[in-house]
Motif scaffolding. Structure first.
Motif, short mmCIF file in Angstrom:
data_model
loop_
_atom_site.label_atom_id
_atom_site.label_comp_id
_atom_site.label_asym_id
_atom_site.label_seq_id
_atom_site.Cartn_x
_atom_site.Cartn_y
_atom_site.Cartn_z
N ALA A 21 111.67 -52.18 2.45
CA ALA A 21 112.74 -53.06 2.91
C ALA A 21 112.28 -53.91 4.08
O ALA A 21 112.56 -55.12 4.15
CB ALA A 21 113.96 -52.23 3.31
N VAL A 56 110.42 -62.73 3.42
CA VAL A 56 111.43 -63.79 3.49
C VAL A 56 111.25 -64.63 4.75
O VAL A 56 111.29 -65.86 4.71
CB VAL A 56 112.84 -63.16 3.45
CG1 VAL A 56 113.90 -64.22 3.71
CG2 VAL A 56 113.08 -62.48 2.11
N VAL A 57 111.03 -63.95 5.89
CA VAL A 57 110.84 -64.67 7.15
C VAL A 57 109.55 -65.47 7.13
O VAL A 57 109.49 -66.62 7.57
CB VAL A 57 110.84 -63.67 8.33
CG1 VAL A 57 110.45 -64.36 9.63
CG2 VAL A 57 112.22 -63.03 8.47
N THR A 78 114.84 -53.51 8.79
CA THR A 78 114.88 -54.92 8.40
C THR A 78 114.42 -55.82 9.54
O THR A 78 113.99 -56.96 9.29
CB THR A 78 116.30 -55.32 7.97
OG1 THR A 78 117.21 -55.10 9.05
CG2 THR A 78 116.74 -54.52 6.76
N CYS A 96 111.81 -58.09 4.00
CA CYS A 96 112.35 -59.01 5.00
C CYS A 96 111.22 -59.81 5.66
O CYS A 96 111.39 -60.98 6.00
CB CYS A 96 113.15 -58.24 6.05
SG CYS A 96 114.64 -57.45 5.40
N GLU A 97 110.08 -59.16 5.85
CA GLU A 97 108.91 -59.84 6.40
C GLU A 97 108.51 -61.02 5.52
O GLU A 97 108.22 -62.12 6.01
CB GLU A 97 107.75 -58.85 6.49
CG GLU A 97 106.40 -59.44 6.81
CD GLU A 97 105.29 -58.42 6.67
OE1 GLU A 97 104.41 -58.61 5.80
OE2 GLU A 97 105.31 -57.43 7.43
N GLY A 155 111.06 -57.69 9.58
CA GLY A 155 110.88 -59.06 9.12
C GLY A 155 110.71 -60.03 10.27
O GLY A 155 109.87 -60.95 10.22
#
Length: 441
Positions: free
Chosen positions: A258, A265-266, A311, A262-263, A314
């Motif tokens: 998870a 996406v960022v 999360t 998030c990593e 990220g």
């Protein structure tokens, strides 16, 4: 990049758990991770200089992949503290060089067309690195699912149940070694020729202020050391913390996956943003969220709480993994890029040696929650050092405070200008780049 980072997907969630199931105490687990990673101080600078002298990365990457694969394949045969330390040292240094060389290769591919294209280095590296995050998520979830099926609904976790990970997982490094034979490996001559077409060279640009760049790099590496110290000193025991909260193997890998999801996406955005608005504001955000994240682990009542906190990874490494590499590439000349990236890797190695060793002692003596709290203090010190000393590296970027609302400029200025400099020049609002406008040079 997909395969290199995917290897962490079976290693990071389960190495500390595997060591505990092998009979090691928490303090000894910290020593295995710490001493093993500390070997980077000896190995990474040598590999960096050698790759610069050879002006080639492929052969060293091939050897590093095989070394890491063999080391983790032999994990199942280790039965002593010394054995685990030696194998971990070989494995971690193999992985570390693969990631360092990848940063150098991307920097070469970006800058070979001249200085104007080099300004997009952050976005380009992030576009490559995000594939590593995807690989991590895929492998970690697959590993957790397979282990859960092997253990069964009511089974218990033992060393024998995790052994298959260290039989099939190292095959990822064999795939890395094969793919490495086909990766692009641009030479210095191509960079210089392309840069000359635009009326100058990247090397000449850096030669004019090499001293200022090196001082700024040293300041950043000190802050980066504290950041990685806090991160590794706590994350090395996160899987044990999850186990104490009743997490199953699938939960453990799900928590780590998870964070890396998030990593990814960022990371899709931060590289491009750092090219436009500068490296320092984004790095400041990453530094600021690390102590917050570590403190939020402490009141966890179950795996779901830790999953929510994870999360924030990220924001931490979604930024740091891409922008720190671009920051360092900004501050080095082409002929020294391998050695300079090796300094970043060496700093991470020293921090990752000291952090888990200190964290293991604290976890053994006071418990894992206390370890999280003290590591949050270290991370806060890294944030303070970064904001006080480190300057922007990307002089070509648009300045956010020049385009933002006027009433926010005092706050935005702090993101670009070191507080130590502002304390001496309280009315200063000029561009704080690497040029002559920066008396702190």
């Amino acid at each position: 990049m997909f395969l290199c980072v995917a290897a962490f997907g079976f290693l990071e969630p389960f190495v500390s758990l595997y060591l505990e199931l092998s009979g090691l105490k928490r303090s000894q687990i910290g020593l295995v991770t710490g001493i093993g990673t500390g070997m980077a101080l000896l190995i990474q600078p040598l590999l960096g200089r050698l790759s610069d002298r050879l002006d080639a990365r492929r052969p060293l990457m091939f050897g590093a992949a095989l070394m890491a694969g063999i080391a983790y394949l032999l994990y199942r045969e280790a039965d002593s503290l010394v054995g685990f330390i030696l194998l971990t040292a070989l494995g971690i240094n193999g992985i570390m060089y693969l990631n360092t060389a990848a940063a150098v290769l991307v920097g070469r591919m970006v800058s070979r067309e001249g200085p104007s294209s080099a300004r997009g280095g952050g976005g380009t590296f992030a576009a490559y690195r995000v594939w590593g995050s995807i690989g991590y998520v895929v492998v970690s979830l697959l590993a957790g699912w397979l282990l859960s099926r092997g253990i069964g609904a009511r089974g218990t976790v033992s060393r024998a149940t995790i052994d298959p990970l260290f039989l099939y997982g190292p095959l990822l490094f064999v795939l890395v070694a094969i793919v490495v034979l086909f990766v692009p490996d641009p030479k210095k001559a191509g960079v210089s020729a392309a840069a000359a077409e635009e009326g100058g060279t990247i090397d000449a640009e850096h030669a004019r202020d090499a001293g200022a760049c090196d001082r700024n790099l040293q300041r950043f590496l000190r802050a980066y050391f504290l950041y990685i110290f806090a991160f590794t000193g706590s994350s090395a025991f996160l899987s044990l913390y999850l186990k104490s909260l009743g997490a199953t193997p699938l939960w453990i890998t799900g928590v780590f996956a998870a964070g890396v999801f998030c990593e990814a996406v960022v990371m899709l955005q931060v590289g491009r943003l750092s090219d436009r608005f500068g490296r320092r504001p984004l790095l400041a955000v990453a530094f600021a969220f690390m102590p917050i994240r570590l403190l939020l682990y402490i009141p966890a009542t179950g795996p779901l709480w830790v999953l929510g906190v994870q999360t924030i990874h990220g924001i931490n490494f979604g930024i740091m993994a891409a922008v720190a590499v671009a920051f360092v590439n900004d501050l080095c000349a082409e002929e020294s890029r391998g050695a300079t990236q090796a300094r970043l890797a060496g700093t991470a190695g020293l921090a990752a040696a000291c952090g888990p060793a200190a964290g293991g002692w604290l976890a053994q003596r006071f418990g894992i929650p206390v370890t999280f709290g003290l590591m949050a203090c270290v991370a806060a010190a890294g944030l303070g050092l970064f904001l006080w000393k480190v300057r922007e590296s990307h002089a070509a970027s648009d300045r956010l405070y020049r385009h933002g609302p006027a009433f926010l400029r005092p706050v935005l200025g702090v993101l670009y200008i070191p507080l130590g400099w502002l304390s001496r020049h309280p009315r200063l609002r000029r561009e704080p780049g690497r040029g002559t406008s920066d008396p702190a040079g």
